[in-house]
Design an enzyme around this catalytic site. Structure first.
Site, PDB file in Angstrom:
ATOM      1  N   ARG A  31      -6.792  11.634  -6.043  1.00  0.00           N
ATOM      2  CA  ARG A  31      -7.731  11.050  -5.170  1.00  0.00           C
ATOM      3  C   ARG A  31      -9.009  12.064  -5.454  1.00  0.00           C
ATOM      4  NH1 ARG A  31     -10.933   7.272  -0.383  1.00  0.00           N
ATOM      5  NH2 ARG A  31     -11.582   8.427   0.381  1.00  0.00           N
TER       6      ARG A  31
ATOM      7  N   ARG B 250       0.947  -1.245  -0.126  1.00  0.00           N
ATOM      8  CA  ARG B 250      -0.073  -0.007  -0.279  1.00  0.00           C
ATOM      9  C   ARG B 250       1.214   1.531  -0.052  1.00  0.00           C
ATOM     10  NH1 ARG B 250      -5.584  -0.961   2.193  1.00  0.00           N
ATOM     11  NH2 ARG B 250      -6.158  -3.049   1.165  1.00  0.00           N
TER      12      ARG B 250
ATOM     13  N   TYR C  76     -15.409 -11.926   0.111  1.00  0.00           N
ATOM     14  CA  TYR C  76     -15.363 -10.274  -0.211  1.00  0.00           C
ATOM     15  C   TYR C  76     -16.456 -10.854   0.062  1.00  0.00           C
ATOM     16  CZ  TYR C  76     -11.369  -7.741   1.940  1.00  0.00           C
ATOM     17  OH  TYR C  76     -10.880  -7.371   2.745  1.00  0.00           O
TER      18      TYR C  76
ATOM     19  N   ASP D  29      -7.231  -2.237  -6.737  1.00  0.00           N
ATOM     20  CA  ASP D  29      -7.759  -3.071  -5.615  1.00  0.00           C
ATOM     21  C   ASP D  29      -7.800  -4.408  -6.220  1.00  0.00           C
ATOM     22  OD1 ASP D  29      -8.704  -2.078  -2.519  1.00  0.00           O
ATOM     23  OD2 ASP D  29      -9.652  -3.540  -3.900  1.00  0.00           O
TER      24      ASP D  29
END
Ligand code: CP3
Length: 332
Positions: free
Chosen positions: A18, A5, A132, A55
């Protein structure tokens, strides 16, 4: 040396990009801006590798689950997998069509990145993606909804894992042919499985992916199974090139367990970066002493034991890089 990360919220320049993109997902889907944030930590720190900004949940998003992020709550899906017919209906998508933005990001980054710096592409493991996907997003109860499927409808669970395995293979191949030099497989939740099921529900599928990628490409693969420090012997048999070690596992015992089968990546506790610079230096020194002499053994990629915290002061990362370069040079 690189950091999991490494492009993230602890960097003010990341937050600015972002904001320009709109949301986290818009950032992932915009190849120019994804390239910009991938390069930010490389420009700021003396790191040796870049990792694609994206991601692992782009895959369930592309399967139609519609990923979104709630501030402070992590990832969620608008669509749920509720029944067996929902699993049967999951399409074997064409990744070059549904995830074309990932290929475009890899190509853009590879063109902009110094040729000396390898670009790491990545995917989630089938087990972690299933966790997930079957739990509606991130979880406060160790993915109990997904684990209920495992012990009530294991055959359906395996059908989902089979489908995800095919898609992960295609997804990694797409990244390799777009310019990724290394692939890292994140099995962030493999540690939730009891040892006897880790093999059947996660490692078996990782093995298939690694075999597939290595048959078709000359590619280095890093596997990271978080929380599975007691199963490194099994993980070392996957035929990957390096194993990510989480910070709870001793680097010395990891090295003993893995032997000369592959290199080690890790494993500084990300919380160290919230401490003082004196403690950062002491922990780096300790880590190298636990790993021992590189010259006599296997390779070591310095990294954190999991992703960097958003509360990390960037100056501490500069200090960390300096300390790693200082002590790793002494070591070789
Ligand atoms: O390492 C890198 O620099 C590459 C980028 C990267 C991200 N996610 C960016 C990201 C990578 C390799 C991932 C992988 C990923 N995503 C994993 C596997 C690694 C791990 O952490 O175990 C997982 C489980 C995810 C799913 C995911 N994405 C979660 C749980 C979250 C929320 C975490 C949080 O801090 O809120 C994300 C969001 C995410 N992915 C962020 C980043 C930089 C934070 C998003 C933001 O900007 O707000």
């Amino acid at each position: 040396m690189w950091l999991m990360r490494q492009a993230g919220r602890y960097l003010p320049e990341y937050n600015a990009t972002r904001k320009k993109a709109g949301s986290f997902l818009d950032l992932c889907k915009n190849p120019e801006l994804a390239c910009e944030v991938t390069l930010q930590p490389i420009e700021r720190f003396n790191l040796d590798a870049a990792i694609l900004f994206s991601d692992i949940l782009t895959i369930p998003d592309a399967l139609g689950l519609e990923l979104y992020f709630v501030e402070g709550e992590g990832p969620k899906f608008r669509k749920e997998i509720k029944s067996e017919s929902d699993i049967e209906a999951i399409p074997l998508i064409d990744v070059t069509e549904k995830l074309d933005y990932v290929a475009a990001a890899v190509k853009t980054i590879r063109q902009s990145l110094n040729t000396d710096i390898p670009l790491i592409g990545f995917s989630g493991s089938p087990w972690t993606l299933a966790c997930y996907s079957l739990s509606g997003g991130s979880s406060r109860d160790d993915f109990l909804r997904a684990r209920k499927w495992l012990y009530s409808r294991p055959e359906m669970f395996k059908l989902l894992l089979d489908k995800l395995t095919i898609i992960v293979c295609d997804y990694c191949e797409m990244q390799i042919s777009s310019g990724a030099n290394v692939i890292m497989l994140f099995d962030s939740w493999g540690g939730l499985l009891p040892g006897h099921n880790l093999s059947d529900f996660s490692l078996k599928y990782l093995r298939r992916i690694i075999r597939h990628l290595k048959t078709a490409h000359d590619i280095k693969i890093i596997t990271f199974v978080k929380g599975a420090g007691q199963h490194l012997n099994l993980i070392a048999d996957l035929n990957c090139d390096a194993i990510g070690i989480d910070w709870m596992t001793s680097l010395r015992s990891a090295k003993d367990e893995i032997g000369h089968r592959c290199a080690l990546q890790g494993n500084l506790d990300p919380a160290v970066l919230l401490g003082t610079q004196t403690h950062i230096e002491a922990e780096v020194k300790k880590l190298f002493s636990l790993f021992g002499n590189r010259a006599k053994g296997i390779g070591h990629i310095f990294n954190l034991g999991h992703g960097i915290s958003q509360f990390t002061p960037p100056d501490n990362v500069s200090h960390l890089v300096e300390m790693v370069k200082k002590y790793s040079q002494q070591d070789s």
